[in-house]
Design an enzyme around this catalytic site. Structure first.
Site, mmCIF file in Angstrom:
data_model
loop_
_atom_site.group_PDB
_atom_site.id
_atom_site.type_symbol
_atom_site.label_atom_id
_atom_site.label_comp_id
_atom_site.label_asym_id
_atom_site.label_seq_id
_atom_site.Cartn_x
_atom_site.Cartn_y
_atom_site.Cartn_z
ATOM 1 N N SER A 9 0.841 -1.194 0.000
ATOM 2 C CA SER A 9 0.000 0.000 0.000
ATOM 3 C C SER A 9 0.872 1.238 0.000
ATOM 4 O O SER A 9 1.931 1.257 0.615
ATOM 5 C CB SER A 9 -0.897 0.026 1.243
ATOM 6 O OG SER A 9 -1.635 1.232 1.274
ATOM 7 N N LYS A 12 -0.529 6.368 3.278
ATOM 8 C CA LYS A 12 0.228 6.548 4.518
ATOM 9 C C LYS A 12 -0.648 6.355 5.764
ATOM 10 O O LYS A 12 -0.160 5.931 6.803
ATOM 11 C CB LYS A 12 0.974 7.882 4.546
ATOM 12 C CG LYS A 12 0.114 9.120 4.552
ATOM 13 C CD LYS A 12 1.009 10.355 4.698
ATOM 14 C CE LYS A 12 0.261 11.658 4.648
ATOM 15 N NZ LYS A 12 -1.119 11.734 5.104
ATOM 16 N N ASP A 69 -7.984 -3.995 0.622
ATOM 17 C CA ASP A 69 -8.903 -3.134 -0.110
ATOM 18 C C ASP A 69 -10.129 -2.950 0.773
ATOM 19 O O ASP A 69 -10.568 -3.890 1.448
ATOM 20 C CB ASP A 69 -9.297 -3.719 -1.465
ATOM 21 C CG ASP A 69 -9.841 -2.618 -2.378
ATOM 22 O OD1 ASP A 69 -9.060 -1.739 -2.774
ATOM 23 O OD2 ASP A 69 -11.053 -2.613 -2.660
ATOM 24 N N TYR A 151 -13.494 8.201 4.722
ATOM 25 C CA TYR A 151 -14.857 8.400 5.223
ATOM 26 C C TYR A 151 -14.937 8.412 6.754
ATOM 27 O O TYR A 151 -16.035 8.407 7.314
ATOM 28 C CB TYR A 151 -15.765 7.280 4.694
ATOM 29 C CG TYR A 151 -15.959 7.280 3.190
ATOM 30 C CD1 TYR A 151 -16.955 8.052 2.589
ATOM 31 C CD2 TYR A 151 -15.155 6.500 2.352
ATOM 32 C CE1 TYR A 151 -17.145 8.048 1.211
ATOM 33 C CE2 TYR A 151 -15.331 6.479 0.971
ATOM 34 C CZ TYR A 151 -16.333 7.265 0.409
ATOM 35 O OH TYR A 151 -16.521 7.257 -0.952
#
Ligand code: IMP
Length: 192
Positions: A9, A12, A69, A151
């Site tokens: 990934s 950060k 994910d 979110y």
């Protein structure tokens, strides 16, 4: 097992959460293996994207790795944004615009149930495993808190009146989709 484990990934915030949760384990980042390109994530499911990202790193760099994910699934929106969470408000992947879009669509909605779903694809010596983590909760009526990312400021996990953006990384990791998936990952790695 080769001791090196790469977290596939470039986000950060995710790297920080993973480092807190897996502290003490020798985790490497993409830059450590010379992977600076953007890894494709064009599958039409959350699972598919996790697999796509982990396989990319395994096939190109031959290192044990895992990729995560994540999607926000809102009941009143029929599970949207789901796999489209990153680009809900457009291809620019703007988190502020994404949050506004959800709040806007939910303006007159009484059913605020939602969940975060994380799927981790772990590849050890070519063997693939999928791990799921779910956090149930609800969508707030306005943004709350300054911490976290994505979110976080519009989602309160079950039994909490605070959003993820009002929690420290340690607190979020106890309640969150990613934190739960990482707990399972730790157990699995203890058995490998
Ligand atoms: P991805 O898993 O990096 O593809 O993330 C998909 C979308 O969900 C992006 O818009 C992220 O900002 C968002 N997202 C991923 N994980 C979280 C989280 O733990 N909290 C809030 N938003 C998240």
């Amino acid at each position: 097992m080769n001791k090196t484990l790469v977290f596939a990934s470039a986000n950060k915030n995710k790297i920080e959460e993973v480092s807190h949760k897996l502290g003490g384990m020798p985790i490497k980042g993409l830059a450590d293996i010379g992977c600076i390109e953007e890894i494709p994530e064009t599958a039409d499911t959350i699972e598919g994207n996790a697999i796509m990202k982990a396989r990319y790193v395994w096939e190109k760099y031959q290192v044990n790795c895992f990729a995560d994910d994540t999607g926000l699934e809102v009941e009143a929106l029929g599970g949207r944004p789901g796999v489209l969470s990153a680009r809900f408000a457009g291809e620019q992947k703007d988190s502020t615009a994404n949050r506004h879009m959800v709040l806007d669509l939910m303006k007159d909605e009484l059913n605020r149930c939602a969940r975060f779903k994380t799927v981790i694809c772990l590849i050890i010596d070519g063997k693939e495993m999928l791990i799921e983590g779910i956090a149930d909760g609800h969508i707030t009526r306005e943004e709350r808190g300054e911490l976290g990312f994505g979110y976080d400021s519009i989602f309160c996990p079950m039994t909490q009146s605070r959003s993820f953006a009002q929690m420290s990384i340690e607190e979020k990791n106890i309640l969150s989709h990613r934190g739960k998936a990482l707990t399972t990952l730790k157990k699995i790695l203890g058995q490998v």
